[in-house]
Design a protein around this motif. Structure first.
Motif, PDB file in Angstrom:
ATOM      1  N   ARG A 186      12.474 -11.997   0.025  1.00 37.76           N
ATOM      2  CA  ARG A 186      11.368 -11.749  -0.916  1.00 37.76           C
ATOM      3  C   ARG A 186      10.035 -12.038  -0.238  1.00 37.76           C
ATOM      4  NH1 ARG A 186      11.212 -15.501  -5.537  1.00 37.76           N
ATOM      5  NH2 ARG A 186      11.712 -16.939  -3.864  1.00 37.76           N
ATOM      6  N   CYS A 187      10.019 -13.113   0.541  1.00 38.34           N
ATOM      7  CA  CYS A 187       8.785 -13.463   1.257  1.00 38.34           C
ATOM      8  C   CYS A 187       8.838 -12.991   2.712  1.00 38.34           C
ATOM      9  CB  CYS A 187       8.575 -14.970   1.253  1.00 38.34           C
ATOM     10  SG  CYS A 187       8.472 -15.657  -0.398  1.00 38.34           S
ATOM     11  N   HIS A 188       9.970 -13.256   3.363  1.00 35.96           N
ATOM     12  CA  HIS A 188      10.018 -13.060   4.819  1.00 35.96           C
ATOM     13  C   HIS A 188      10.024 -11.597   5.238  1.00 35.96           C
ATOM     14  CE1 HIS A 188      10.140 -17.100   6.518  1.00 35.96           C
ATOM     15  NE2 HIS A 188      10.670 -17.454   5.345  1.00 35.96           N
ATOM     16  N   SER A 189      10.272 -10.695   4.308  1.00 33.48           N
ATOM     17  CA  SER A 189      10.183  -9.273   4.669  1.00 33.48           C
ATOM     18  C   SER A 189       8.886  -8.664   4.166  1.00 33.48           C
ATOM     19  CB  SER A 189      11.373  -8.502   4.070  1.00 33.48           C
ATOM     20  OG  SER A 189      12.551  -8.891   4.700  1.00 33.48           O
ATOM     21  N   ASP A 190       8.003  -9.501   3.657  1.00 26.46           N
ATOM     22  CA  ASP A 190       6.732  -8.986   3.121  1.00 26.46           C
ATOM     23  C   ASP A 190       5.614  -9.344   4.103  1.00 26.46           C
ATOM     24  OD1 ASP A 190       4.397  -8.497   1.823  1.00 26.46           O
ATOM     25  OD2 ASP A 190       5.017  -9.375  -0.092  1.00 26.46           O
ATOM     26  N   PRO A 191       5.211  -8.351   4.938  1.00 28.44           N
ATOM     27  CA  PRO A 191       4.221  -8.671   5.981  1.00 28.44           C
ATOM     28  C   PRO A 191       2.913  -9.205   5.403  1.00 28.44           C
ATOM     29  CG  PRO A 191       5.134  -6.467   6.281  1.00 28.44           C
ATOM     30  CD  PRO A 191       5.623  -6.953   4.961  1.00 28.44           C
ATOM     31  N   THR A 192       2.481  -8.682   4.302  1.00 31.64           N
ATOM     32  CA  THR A 192       1.198  -9.111   3.728  1.00 31.64           C
ATOM     33  C   THR A 192       1.285 -10.566   3.293  1.00 31.64           C
ATOM     34  OG1 THR A 192       1.142  -6.895   2.828  1.00 31.64           O
ATOM     35  CG2 THR A 192      -0.598  -8.394   2.106  1.00 31.64           C
ATOM     36  N   PHE A 193       2.398 -10.889   2.643  1.00 28.47           N
ATOM     37  CA  PHE A 193       2.561 -12.257   2.171  1.00 28.47           C
ATOM     38  C   PHE A 193       2.668 -13.229   3.352  1.00 28.47           C
ATOM     39  CE2 PHE A 193       5.185 -15.825   0.730  1.00 28.47           C
ATOM     40  CZ  PHE A 193       4.414 -16.271  -0.328  1.00 28.47           C
ATOM     41  N   MET A 194       3.490 -12.866   4.338  1.00 33.87           N
ATOM     42  CA  MET A 194       3.727 -13.767   5.473  1.00 33.87           C
ATOM     43  C   MET A 194       2.480 -13.958   6.331  1.00 33.87           C
ATOM     44  SD  MET A 194       6.623 -14.990   5.096  1.00 33.87           S
ATOM     45  CE  MET A 194       6.703 -15.913   6.606  1.00 33.87           C
ATOM     46  N   HIS A 195       1.620 -12.942   6.324  1.00 32.25           N
ATOM     47  CA  HIS A 195       0.404 -13.010   7.131  1.00 32.25           C
ATOM     48  C   HIS A 195      -0.471 -14.200   6.734  1.00 32.25           C
ATOM     49  CE1 HIS A 195      -3.404 -11.696   8.954  1.00 32.25           C
ATOM     50  NE2 HIS A 195      -2.608 -11.109   9.840  1.00 32.25           N
ATOM     51  N   GLN A 196      -0.371 -14.576   5.455  1.00 31.04           N
ATOM     52  CA  GLN A 196      -1.191 -15.700   4.989  1.00 31.04           C
ATOM     53  C   GLN A 196      -0.790 -17.001   5.683  1.00 31.04           C
ATOM     54  OE1 GLN A 196      -1.337 -15.973   0.572  1.00 31.04           O
ATOM     55  NE2 GLN A 196       0.173 -14.347   0.731  1.00 31.04           N
ATOM     56  N   PHE A 197       0.488 -17.079   6.050  1.00 30.47           N
ATOM     57  CA  PHE A 197       0.995 -18.349   6.572  1.00 30.47           C
ATOM     58  C   PHE A 197       1.121 -18.362   8.093  1.00 30.47           C
ATOM     59  CE2 PHE A 197       2.530 -17.852   2.273  1.00 30.47           C
ATOM     60  CZ  PHE A 197       2.112 -19.024   1.694  1.00 30.47           C
ATOM     61  N   ASN A 198       1.715 -17.315   8.634  1.00 33.03           N
ATOM     62  CA  ASN A 198       1.923 -17.257  10.074  1.00 33.03           C
ATOM     63  C   ASN A 198       1.899 -15.804  10.516  1.00 33.03           C
ATOM     64  OD1 ASN A 198       2.704 -17.422  12.703  1.00 33.03           O
ATOM     65  ND2 ASN A 198       4.534 -18.669  12.344  1.00 33.03           N
ATOM     66  N   PRO A 199       0.719 -15.320  10.913  1.00 36.50           N
ATOM     67  CA  PRO A 199       0.595 -13.883  11.256  1.00 36.50           C
ATOM     68  C   PRO A 199       1.516 -13.462  12.393  1.00 36.50           C
ATOM     69  CG  PRO A 199      -1.552 -14.948  11.115  1.00 36.50           C
ATOM     70  CD  PRO A 199      -0.545 -16.031  11.051  1.00 36.50           C
ATOM     71  N   ALA A 200       1.926 -14.430  13.235  1.00 42.17           N
ATOM     72  CA  ALA A 200       2.753 -14.064  14.396  1.00 42.17           C
ATOM     73  C   ALA A 200       4.229 -13.954  14.044  1.00 42.17           C
ATOM     74  CB  ALA A 200       2.572 -15.111  15.494  1.00 42.17           C
ATOM     75  N   LEU A 201       4.607 -14.410  12.852  1.00 35.61           N
ATOM     76  CA  LEU A 201       6.038 -14.426  12.507  1.00 35.61           C
ATOM     77  C   LEU A 201       6.514 -13.020  12.154  1.00 35.61           C
ATOM     78  CD1 LEU A 201       7.976 -16.891  12.281  1.00 35.61           C
ATOM     79  CD2 LEU A 201       7.792 -16.634   9.817  1.00 35.61           C
ATOM     80  N   PRO A 202       7.607 -12.540  12.795  1.00 39.33           N
ATOM     81  CA  PRO A 202       8.090 -11.200  12.454  1.00 39.33           C
ATOM     82  C   PRO A 202       8.616 -11.146  11.007  1.00 39.33           C
ATOM     83  CG  PRO A 202       9.522 -12.242  14.076  1.00 39.33           C
ATOM     84  CD  PRO A 202       8.418 -13.196  13.799  1.00 39.33           C
ATOM     85  N   THR A 203       8.688  -9.934  10.480  1.00 39.07           N
ATOM     86  CA  THR A 203       9.169  -9.790   9.095  1.00 39.07           C
ATOM     87  C   THR A 203      10.328  -8.788   9.032  1.00 39.07           C
ATOM     88  OG1 THR A 203       7.405  -8.196   8.784  1.00 39.07           O
ATOM     89  CG2 THR A 203       7.021 -10.404   7.925  1.00 39.07           C
ATOM     90  N   ASP A 204      10.971  -8.614  10.192  1.00 37.98           N
ATOM     91  CA  ASP A 204      12.056  -7.634  10.237  1.00 37.98           C
ATOM     92  C   ASP A 204      13.437  -8.298  10.264  1.00 37.98           C
ATOM     93  OD1 ASP A 204      11.828  -8.808  12.663  1.00 37.98           O
ATOM     94  OD2 ASP A 204      11.944  -6.966  13.840  1.00 37.98           O
ATOM     95  N   GLN A 205      13.471  -9.567   9.897  1.00 38.62           N
ATOM     96  CA  GLN A 205      14.739 -10.297  10.003  1.00 38.62           C
ATOM     97  C   GLN A 205      15.842  -9.655   9.158  1.00 38.62           C
ATOM     98  OE1 GLN A 205      11.808 -11.684   9.218  1.00 38.62           O
ATOM     99  NE2 GLN A 205      11.557 -13.714  10.149  1.00 38.62           N
ATOM    100  N   LEU A 206      15.498  -9.247   7.937  1.00 36.74           N
ATOM    101  CA  LEU A 206      16.533  -8.704   7.045  1.00 36.74           C
ATOM    102  C   LEU A 206      17.078  -7.395   7.620  1.00 36.74           C
ATOM    103  CD1 LEU A 206      18.188  -8.804   4.488  1.00 36.74           C
ATOM    104  CD2 LEU A 206      16.339  -7.626   3.298  1.00 36.74           C
ATOM    105  N   ALA A 207      16.157  -6.538   8.103  1.00 34.30           N
ATOM    106  CA  ALA A 207      16.597  -5.243   8.651  1.00 34.30           C
ATOM    107  C   ALA A 207      17.537  -5.467   9.829  1.00 34.30           C
ATOM    108  CB  ALA A 207      15.374  -4.439   9.082  1.00 34.30           C
ATOM    109  N   LYS A 208      17.163  -6.440  10.689  1.00 35.44           N
ATOM    110  CA  LYS A 208      18.004  -6.737  11.851  1.00 35.44           C
ATOM    111  C   LYS A 208      19.346  -7.301  11.396  1.00 35.44           C
ATOM    112  CE  LYS A 208      14.675  -7.722  15.506  1.00 35.44           C
ATOM    113  NZ  LYS A 208      13.976  -8.793  16.204  1.00 35.44           N
ATOM    114  N   PHE A 209      19.268  -8.194  10.441  1.00 33.14           N
ATOM    115  CA  PHE A 209      20.500  -8.836   9.977  1.00 33.14           C
ATOM    116  C   PHE A 209      21.476  -7.814   9.412  1.00 33.14           C
ATOM    117  CE2 PHE A 209      22.933 -10.975   6.575  1.00 33.14           C
ATOM    118  CZ  PHE A 209      23.571 -11.942   7.334  1.00 33.14           C
ATOM    119  N   LYS A 210      20.932  -6.876   8.674  1.00 34.31           N
ATOM    120  CA  LYS A 210      21.798  -5.857   8.057  1.00 34.31           C
ATOM    121  C   LYS A 210      22.575  -5.073   9.107  1.00 34.31           C
ATOM    122  CE  LYS A 210      19.407  -4.899   3.705  1.00 34.31           C
ATOM    123  NZ  LYS A 210      18.420  -3.997   3.076  1.00 34.31           N
ATOM    124  N   SER A 211      21.928  -4.884  10.301  1.00 32.46           N
ATOM    125  CA  SER A 211      22.581  -4.068  11.329  1.00 32.46           C
ATOM    126  C   SER A 211      23.567  -4.899  12.159  1.00 32.46           C
ATOM    127  CB  SER A 211      21.522  -3.469  12.252  1.00 32.46           C
ATOM    128  OG  SER A 211      20.974  -4.506  13.036  1.00 32.46           O
TER     129      SER A 211
END
Lengths: 513, 423
Positions: A186-211
Motif C-alpha cells: 500500500r505504501c511501498h509500491s506508491d512512489p509519491t508516498f514513499m518519496h516523502q520518506f526516502n526518495p532513494a528507496l525503490p518501489t518495485d518490490q511487489l512487482a519483483k516479488f510477484k515474478s
C-alpha cells in the motif's frame, strides 16, 4: 538588634523557596510522588539509572510526562520506570509519550500477556519479538512517525481507538499470509508516498516479488510456507538494510535465508526446475566458501551474500547463463577474458555454468595453482582428457600455464627471503624489491589471464613476469658479489693491520731487550 | 696495567669519529626533504658510504664503552687523588660531552626510530623545575620535535660539541702530560717508569690497530649493529610526525638506566612530580660522581679507601640491574603485562646477584677487600625488588637505611676500638 533575626529569617525563607523551586522544577506532585515511590521492602521503584535519565530530560518531555500522569494514562511507578528504562533520545521519547497505543499496551496491569509490550530484559519472561518494546521504538517506521495506527488503524491520540484499517484481515491472517505483501505494498509500491520518506528507496518490490519463485509460490500456489515481507524484514523491529542489527544486513543475510533454506522440514517438497528436490546444504557450504569466510569471518562487506547472486525481492536461481553474469559483477577481468576464449563456446555447447563448472557455486574454495596441472586429479588435466582428447594443444597449454605460474610463485617466495637476508647484511635491496613488486604484479595478472585459455594472451603478462625473474636473479648475483667483495676487502685490511701489529710488536721487543 | 690504555683507546675511537664524521658530512644534507634521503643515498649508492656510516656508529658505541670503563678504572684505582682532581673533572666533562654527541647524532638520519626516541628523550627536560618548558623549547627549537630540532642538533653535533670536546680533551691531555700517570695507592714506591716514547706510544698504537681491526670487522659483518635494542642503527623509514609512535620505544643503551629509573617512579611523589624527583636523584648521583676526588678524604691522604671502591662496584651493579630491566630481559612467555614485569625483575635480579656475588668473591680473595656495605645494599635492593616483590623505590629506601645503620654502627665500633686502644 531586632533587624538581624528578621533579615536572617527572610533569607532562610528565600533559600527554602529557592530550594523547593529547584527540586520541583517541571515536575508535578503526582509525577514526583511516582519518582520517589518505594516498594514494600522500602527500596525505590525508579532506579538510579532511570532517575538520572529523567533528570536529563528537557522541559518539553517532562511536561509530556506530567500530562500522561495527570491524564491517568500512566498510573503506576513501575509503568513509568519501564518508559524511562528505554533511555530513548528526545525525539523518540516525544513520539512515545504522544502515543496512547504504546502507553496503554505497556501497562502490565491493564493488558493481557498477549497484548503487552515489555522490555524483554528478563530472560525468563522474554516477550515474543513482535511485542518487544525496545524493538518497536527502534523500528525505522516508528522513527519516521509511522507507528501502530499506521498499520493497525485507530487514533493514537484518542483514549480508545481500535478501528482496524480495512486491509487488515480480522481473522485467518496467520494461516494465509498472502495479504501481507499487498498490505506493505500500500505504501511501498506508491512512489509519491514513499518519496516523502526516502526518495532513494525503490518501489518495485511487489512487482519483483510477484515474478520470483517465492512470490509465485505464495501468490499463485497459495502456499504460505513461502516467505513474504516480514519473513526477512521482521515485524515491529524493521530496520534499514544498512543497520547491522537488521535481518537483511549483509552479514545477516545468509542466516536469514538459511532460516528456511537450511531447514529440511520447511523445504520438504520444494523442487528445482528439473524436478530434483531443493537441497538444504547451501548455508553450510557457503560458510566454508571463500566468500562466506570473507563476509562472516573477516567482516568484508564487499564479499557476496546470497542476495548478491540471487537477487533480493526477485530472488531466484541464477540459471546457467546467469552464473557467469553474477560472478562478473565482481570478477569482471576474469569474465571478459573467458568470454573471448574458446572455452566460452565449448561450455555453451555443453550447457555448463561457466564459472561454476570449475569453481563450484555455494562452496567456492580458494583457488590453487595446482588446479592448472595436467596431472591426474587436477582440474584442467582431468577435464581435457575427458572432453578434449582430440586437441593436442590443450594439455601442453595447461602445462605451460601451470609451470610458468609455479615458477613465478616460487621465485617470488625465494627472492623475498633472499632480499631479507641481504638487507640484514647491509646491502642495498631496493632494486631487488622493485623487481619483486613487478614480479608480484605480473604473477597476479597471470593468474587472471589464465581465463583467456590462450597461450598468446597469457604471455602478454607472463613474459614480463619471467623477465622480472631474470632481472632479479642478476641483481641478487650482483649483491652476492658485492658482499664477497666486502669480505675480501675486510680480509685484506685485517691482514695489513695484522702485519702492522706484528711489526710494532717485534719492534717493541727489540727496543726493550 | 691494562687499565692505563683505556683513555688512549677512547681517544682512538674519538679520532675515528672525527674522520668518519667529516666523510659523512660531505654527503649529509640537513633538511626536511634531504636529511633522510642523503643518508639513504650515502649508504646505498656512494661507494663505501655504508662502511663509513657503519664504522661511525660502531665507533660511537665502542667509544662510550671504553670511556665508561676508563672512568670506572680511574675510580677504582683512585687515580683522581691530588693533584689530579682536575684531570678527573675534565674527564667527567668529556663523558657528558660524549653523551651529548650520542644524543644529538642519533636524530640526524631523520628516521622514524630517531624521531620518536628524541621526542621521548627531550621530553625529560620538561621536569626541570621552573625553566623546564623553556628548556624544552630551546632544545627542540619549538614546542615539538621538528626539522628545527634537527638543525640545532646538527649544529651541536658537528660544531659546538666538537669544539668543546677538543678544548677539554686538550686540557685533559695537558694535565696527564704534566702530572704523568697516577700510581695505585698500593704501590708504595714508584716503579721505574716506562718512557712515554717510544714504549708507551708504540703500545698505544698497537692497541689502536687492534681496535681498528675489531671496528672494521664489526662494521662489515654487522653493519646495522648487533641487533640489541638501543644498539641498532638500521635506517628504516623516514620520520613522520603524523605516524603513530610505536610501542616499546627505547633509548640508546647508555641512557637505558635513566629510562628504567624514570619508569620506577610513580607519577606523583610527596607532592612533587615523579619525573622531577627522579631527575633530581640522577642529578645528585651525577654530582657525587663529579666531586668524588674531594669526597674521598682517605684517598686524598694516600690511604686505602675501601668505601669508595665499594661505592664504585655498587654503582656498577645499580646501573647493570636497571639496564637489564630496561632491556626487558626475561619479560617473555605467557601472562599479563604486570606478570611479565615481575618476571623480568626476578630474572634481572638473579643475573645481577650472581654477578655481584662473583665480584664480592674476587674482591675478597684476590684483592683482600673487607668492606662491602654499599655493594650489599645494592644487592639487597635487587633481591627485595626482584624476589620479594617490594616496589623498587621502597626496596631502595630500605637498603639505604640498612646501609646507613651499618656504616654508623661500624663508625662507632671503630671509635670505641680506637678509644680502648688509646687507653
Amino acid at each position: 538588634m531586632r533587624t538581624i533575626p528578621i533579615i536572617v529569617g527572610i533569607l532562610l525563607i528565600l533559600a527554602a523557596t529557592f530550594a523547593a523551586e529547584q527540586s520541583s522544577a517541571g515536575t508535578s506532585p503526582e509525577l514526583a510522588a511516582m519518582l520517589d515511590a518505594k516498594d514494600k521492602d522500602g527500596k525505590p521503584i525508579i532506579t538510579q539509572e532511570q532517575r538520572t535519565y529523567f533528570n536529563g530530560l528537557n522541559d518539553n518531555l517532562k511536561e509530556l510526562l506530567n500530562q500522561v500522569v495527570q491524564k491517568k494514562v500512566v498510573t503506576r511507578p513501575e509503568h513509568l520506570g519501564l518508559l524511562l528504562a528505554l533511555q530513548l533520545r528526545p525525539q523518540k521519547m516525544e513520539l512515545v509519550l504522544q502515543n496512547n497505543c504504546i502507553l496503554c499496551h505497556s501497562d502490565s496491569e491493564t493488558q493481557s500477556s498477549e497484548d503487552l509490550f515489555t522490555l524483554g530484559s528478563d530472560s525468563h519472561h522474554s516477550p515474543p519479538s513482535h511485542m518487544n518494546l525496545k524493538e518497536i521504538v527502534e523500528d525505522t517506521h516508528f522513527r519516521r512517525g509511522l507507528s501502530c495506527a499506521g498499520c493497525h488503524g485507530g487514533d493514537p491520540t484518542a483514549a480508545f481507538g481500535h478501528a482496524f484499517v480495512k486491509e487488515w484481515p480480522e481473522s485467518g491472517r496467520q494461516a494465509n499470509r498472502e495479504w501481507i505483501v499487498q498490505f506493505c505494498a500500500r505504501c511501498h509500491s506508491d512512489p509519491t508516498f514513499m518519496h516523502q520518506f526516502n526518495p532513494a528507496l525503490p518501489t518495485d518490490q511487489l512487482a519483483k516479488f510477484k515474478s520470483s519463485p517465492h512470490g509465485l509460490t505464495l501468490l499463485e500456489k497459495h502456499d504460505s510456507r513461502a516467505p513474504q515481507c516480514i519473513s526477512c524484514h521482521g515485524v515491529h523491529g524493521i530496520r534499514p538494510a544498512k543497520d547491522p542489527q537488521s535481518k537483511v544486513y549483509a552479514q545477516r543475510v545468509p542466516e536469514t535465508c538459511g532460516a528456511c533454506h537450511a531447514n529440511a522440514t520447511t523445504m520438504a517438497g520444494f523442487t528445482r526446475a528439473d524436478g530434483s528436490p531443493l537441497p538444504t546444504t547451501q548455508l553450510a557450504e557457503y560458510r566454508t566458501s571463500v566468500h562466506g569466510r570473507a563476509l562472516l569471518e573477516r567482516g568484508d562487506l564487499g564479499a557476496p551474500a546470497c542476495n548478491t547472486c540471487h537477487g533480493n525481492h526477485a530472488a531466484s536461481p541464477p540459471g546457467v547463463a546467469g552464473v557467469s553474469r553474477s560472478c562478473s559483477l565482481c570478477h569482471s577481468a576474469n569474465a571478459s577474458l573467458f568470454d573471448g576464449s574458446k572455452h566460452k563456446q565449448a561450455f555453451d555447447s555443453h550447457n555448463w555454468p561457466e564459472c561454476g563448472k570449475c569453481h563450484g557455486d555455494h562452496a567456492i574454495a580458494k583457488t590453487h595453482d595446482s588446479m592448472l596441472s595436467s596431472a591426474p586429479g587436477a582440474l584442467c588435466g582431468d577435464c581435457h582428457r575427458q572432453y578434449a582428447k582430440d586437441d593436442p594443444k590443450c594439455i601442453p597449454t595447461a602445462d605451460y600455464f601451470h609451470q610458468t605460474i609455479t615458477r613465478m610463485d616460487e621465485a617470488q617466495t625465494r627472492f623475498g627471503a633472499i632480499s631479507e637476508k641481504l638487507a640484514a647484511k647491509g646491502l642495498d635491496v631496493e632494486p631487488i624489491n622493485n623487481q619483486l613488486t613487478d614480479l608480484t604484479d605480473n604473477l597476479k595478472k597471470s593468474r587472471t589471464y589464465v581465463h583467456s585459455f590462450s597461450r598468446d594472451t597469457f604471455q602478454q603478462v607472463a613474459l614480463p613476469g619471467e623477465e622480472a625473474i631474470q632481472r632479479t636473479d642478476t641483481l641478487v648475483d650482483k649483491a652476492h658479489e658485492e658482499y664477497k667483495y666486502r669480505q675480501v676487502g675486510l680480509a685484506a685490511s685485517i691482514a695489513l693491520i695484522g702485519f702492522l701489529i706484528l711489526a710494532i710488536y717485534l719492534k717493541l721487543r727489540q727496543l726493550e731487550k | 696495567m691494562g687499565w692505563y690504555y683505556l683513555g688512549g683507546i677512547t681517544m682512538f675511537f674519538f679520532i675515528v669519529q672525527v674522520v668518519t664524521g667529516v666523510l659523512l658530512l660531505m654527503y649529509f644534507q640537513p633538511g626536511e626533504a634531504t636529511a633522510y634521503e642523503s643518508i639513504r643515498f650515502l649508504t646505498t649508492k656512494v661507494p663505501f658510504g655504508w662502511l663509513i656510516r657503519s664504522v661511525h656508529s660502531w665507533s660511537a658505541h665502542l667509544m662510550i664503552i671504553s670511556l665508561v670503563l676508563h672512568m670506572f678504572s680511574t675510580m677504582m684505582l683512585k687515580a683522581y687523588r691530588p693533584p689530579r682532581e682536575l684531570t678527573w673533572v675534565s674527564g667527567y666533562i668529556l663523558f657528558l660531552l660524549t653523551l651529548g654527541f650520542g644524543f644529538s647524532g642519533y636524530l640526524l638520519p631523520w628516521n622514524k626510530l630517531a624521531f620518536f626516541a628524541t621526542t621521548v628523550g627531550t621530553n625529560i627536560v620538561r621536569s626541570v623545575p621552573l625553566i623546564g618548558d623553556w628548556l624544552l623549547q630551546v632544545l627542540r627549537g619549538g614546542q615539538d620535535v621538528t626539522i628545527n630540532t634537527l638543525y640545532r642538533f646538527f649544529a651541536a653535533h658537528v660544531v659546538i660539541l666538537p669544539l668543546a670536546f677538543v678544548g677539554v680533551i686538550s686540557l685533559h691531555l695537558l694535565f696527564i702530560q704534566r702530572q704523568g700517570m697516577a700510581l695505585p695507592i698500593s704501590a708504595k714506591v714508584a716503579p721505574r717508569g716506562m718512557k712515554f716514547f717510544p714504549s708507551f706510544a708504540l703500545r698505544d698504537v698497537l692497541l689502536w690497530l687492534a681496535c681498528l681491526m675489531l671496528l672494521v670487522t664489526l662494521a662489515v659483518f654487522l653493519p646495522y649493529g648487533p641487533g640489541i635494542p638501543g644498539m641498532d642503527w638500521e635506517l628504516g623509514s623516514k620520520a613522520d610526525a603524523m605516524a603513530p609512535a610505536y610501542a616499546g620505544i627505547k633509548p640508546e643503551w647508555y641512557f637505558l638506566w635513566e629510562y628504567q629509573l624514570l619508569k620506577e617512579f610513580p607519577p606523583h611523589f610527596f607532592g612533587l612530580e615523579g619525573p622531577q624527583v627522579c631527575l633530581l636523584l640522577i642529578t645528585v648521583l651525577l654530582a657525587i660522581w663529579a666531586i668524588i676526588p674531594w669526597l674521598d678524604q682517605r684517598a686524598r691522604r694516600d690511604k686505602p679507601s675501601p668505601a669508595f671502591s665499594d661505592f664504585g662496584w655498587a654503582a656498577i651493579l645499580f646501573l647493570t640491574y636497571l639496564t637489564l630491566m630496561g632491556w626487558d630481559i626475561g619479560a617473555s612467555g605467557p601472562g599479563n603485562d604486570l606478570a611479565l614485569v615481575h618476571r623480568s625483575a626476578r630474572v634481572c635480579a638473579s643475573w645481577t646477584l650472581v654477578a655481584g656475588a662473583v665480584v664480592i668473591a674476587i674482591r675478597y680473595w684476590r684483592f683482600e677487600h673487607r668492606w662491602f656495605v654499599l655493594t650489599g645494599a645494592a644487592l639487597l635492593q635487587m633481591a627485595l625488588h626482584g624476589f620479594v616483590g617490594v616496589s623498587y623505590l621502597l626496596a631502595g629506601v630500605i637498603s639505604v637505611v640498612i646501609a646507613a645503620i651499618a656504616i654508623t654502627a661500624s663508625y662507632f665500633m671503630r671509635s670505641r676500638a680506637d678509644e680502648k686502644g688509646g687507653i
